[in-house]
Design a protein around this motif. Structure first.
Motif, PDB file in Angstrom:
ATOM      1  N   LEU A   1      27.052  -3.807 114.890  1.00 46.99           N
ATOM      2  CA  LEU A   1      27.346  -4.937 115.771  1.00 46.99           C
ATOM      3  C   LEU A   1      28.677  -5.584 115.384  1.00 46.99           C
ATOM      4  CD1 LEU A   1      26.351  -6.727 118.097  1.00 46.99           C
ATOM      5  CD2 LEU A   1      25.148  -8.119 116.400  1.00 46.99           C
ATOM      6  N   ILE A   2      28.917  -5.715 114.096  1.00 41.68           N
ATOM      7  CA  ILE A   2      30.194  -6.271 113.628  1.00 41.68           C
ATOM      8  C   ILE A   2      31.338  -5.315 113.955  1.00 41.68           C
ATOM      9  CG2 ILE A   2      31.499  -6.889 111.545  1.00 41.68           C
ATOM     10  CD1 ILE A   2      28.771  -7.934 110.431  1.00 41.68           C
TER      11      ILE A   2
ATOM     12  N   GLY B   1      31.430  -3.400 116.460  1.00 43.26           N
ATOM     13  CA  GLY B   1      31.664  -3.584 117.889  1.00 43.26           C
ATOM     14  C   GLY B   1      32.501  -4.814 118.174  1.00 43.26           C
ATOM     15  N   LEU B   2      32.249  -5.891 117.445  1.00 42.23           N
ATOM     16  CA  LEU B   2      33.030  -7.111 117.612  1.00 42.23           C
ATOM     17  C   LEU B   2      34.486  -6.882 117.240  1.00 42.23           C
ATOM     18  CD1 LEU B   2      32.848 -10.136 118.339  1.00 42.23           C
ATOM     19  CD2 LEU B   2      32.219 -10.571 115.953  1.00 42.23           C
ATOM     20  N   GLN B   3      34.725  -5.958 116.320  1.00 42.88           N
ATOM     21  CA  GLN B   3      36.085  -5.682 115.843  1.00 42.88           C
ATOM     22  C   GLN B   3      36.751  -4.520 116.582  1.00 42.88           C
ATOM     23  OE1 GLN B   3      34.851  -5.140 111.734  1.00 42.88           O
ATOM     24  NE2 GLN B   3      35.873  -7.046 111.137  1.00 42.88           N
TER      25      GLN B   3
ATOM     26  N   ASP C   1      31.602 -13.910 122.402  1.00 40.45           N
ATOM     27  CA  ASP C   1      31.737 -12.947 121.309  1.00 40.45           C
ATOM     28  C   ASP C   1      30.627 -11.904 121.352  1.00 40.45           C
ATOM     29  OD1 ASP C   1      34.116 -13.714 120.085  1.00 40.45           O
ATOM     30  OD2 ASP C   1      33.141 -15.222 118.829  1.00 40.45           O
TER      31      ASP C   1
ATOM     32  N   LYS D   1      31.580  -9.349 123.890  1.00 41.28           N
ATOM     33  CA  LYS D   1      32.655  -8.527 123.322  1.00 41.28           C
ATOM     34  C   LYS D   1      32.074  -7.507 122.334  1.00 41.28           C
ATOM     35  CE  LYS D   1      37.134  -9.144 120.951  1.00 41.28           C
ATOM     36  NZ  LYS D   1      36.920  -8.380 119.714  1.00 41.28           N
ATOM     37  N   ALA D   2      31.131  -7.952 121.500  1.00 45.02           N
ATOM     38  CA  ALA D   2      30.521  -7.063 120.513  1.00 45.02           C
ATOM     39  C   ALA D   2      29.733  -5.955 121.196  1.00 45.02           C
ATOM     40  CB  ALA D   2      29.626  -7.864 119.577  1.00 45.02           C
TER      41      ALA D   2
END
Length: 264
Positions: A159-160, A162-164, A222, A225-226
């Motif tokens: 998930l992180i 994906g956010l990045q 966010d 976006k993720a």
């Protein structure tokens, strides 16, 4: 640092469905909405109130996450200011900042306890009178301030990632220890930043958080976006569950797929 996130209208059902499909989450994501006036909260469909019972904020979130309830509270419904101050429903008073009840229980000295209270990130006081939590998929909260995602470490790193995926930036967090809700929903409400925490003893004892769960609190924007990023990672072959490759295998074939620019 961003300002506290304003309520945002989202397609919660679509985002929740994508999270469950992509990451196979055990716990459905939870929407949290803050209200400037408690009367506004009463208009929420199928809203439950504690009805004379006293809870922790962890229990309110837990009822939404574990039982599927839509629950609304004011500071009067919570066990004390340790919960309500994190949500900005009561002030960080001088007594609260001393943290005397924690000295000798969670911290060795009064000074340690006070330092912990100072370190907690809390939503600003005076902006809101009430809070409601509800399963994101229900759509009962029309404009949540933040979304809470419980996930195991493997799910959480994807998930992180994906956010990045786009607009990359390094994400950094802290650990206040006890009262870790200050690291998740407190920090996210105060700053607007995605906020990861290791749920603390009370969250697990009273909120039903599982042994293997981490918590990410983030704005609806966010989260969207993720999810878009996780969708792209899945197309590139980085999917959950992450299959073990084998600690003695020749790594070149696997690395070529994950890091060689070849989509699976």
């Amino acid at each position: 640092m961003h300002e506290a996130p304003a309520p945002t209208a989202i397609d919660g059902a679509a985002l929740a469905d994508a999270l469950l499909r992509l990451l196979r989450l055990k716990t459905p994501p939870v929407a949290m909405q803050m209200f400037a006036h408690a009367d506004d909260m009463q208009a929420i469909e199928r809203l439950r109130r504690p009805q004379g019972m006293v809870h922790t904020a962890d229990q309110i979130v837990g009822q939404a996450a574990r039982l599927g309830f839509t629950v609304g509270i004011t500071a009067d419904d919570l066990v004390g200011p340790q919960c309500s101050a994190v949500l900005g429903l009561s002030p960080r008073s001088e007594e609260w900042l001393r943290g005397e009840p924690m000295a000798g229980v969670w911290f060795a000295t009064q000074e340690d306890s006070a330092a912990h209270q100072q370190a907690m990130t809390c939503a600003p006081y005076g902006r809101w009178q009430a809070m409601a939590a509800s399963p994101l998929a229900s759509g009962r909260l029309p404009a949540p301030n933040i979304v809470l995602v419980y996930a195991n470490p493997a799910q959480m790193i994807l998930l992180i990632n994906g956010l990045q995926w786009s607009g990359y930036r390094k994400l950094e967090w802290g650990a206040v220890g006890e009262s870790a809700c200050a690291d998740s929903w407190g920090r996210a409400l105060a700053t607007g930043e995605p906020s990861l925490s290791i749920p603390c003893f009370p969250e697990r004892r009273y909120g039903g958080v599982a042994d293997d769960e981490l918590l990410l609190a983030l704005s609806p924007a966010d989260l969207a976006k993720a999810v878009a990023g996780v969708e792209q990672l899945a197309r590139n072959g980085m999917r959950y569950p992450i299959p073990p490759y084998g600690v003695q295998m020749d790594v070149r074939a696997g690395m070529a797929r994950s890091y060689g620019g070849k989509k699976v």
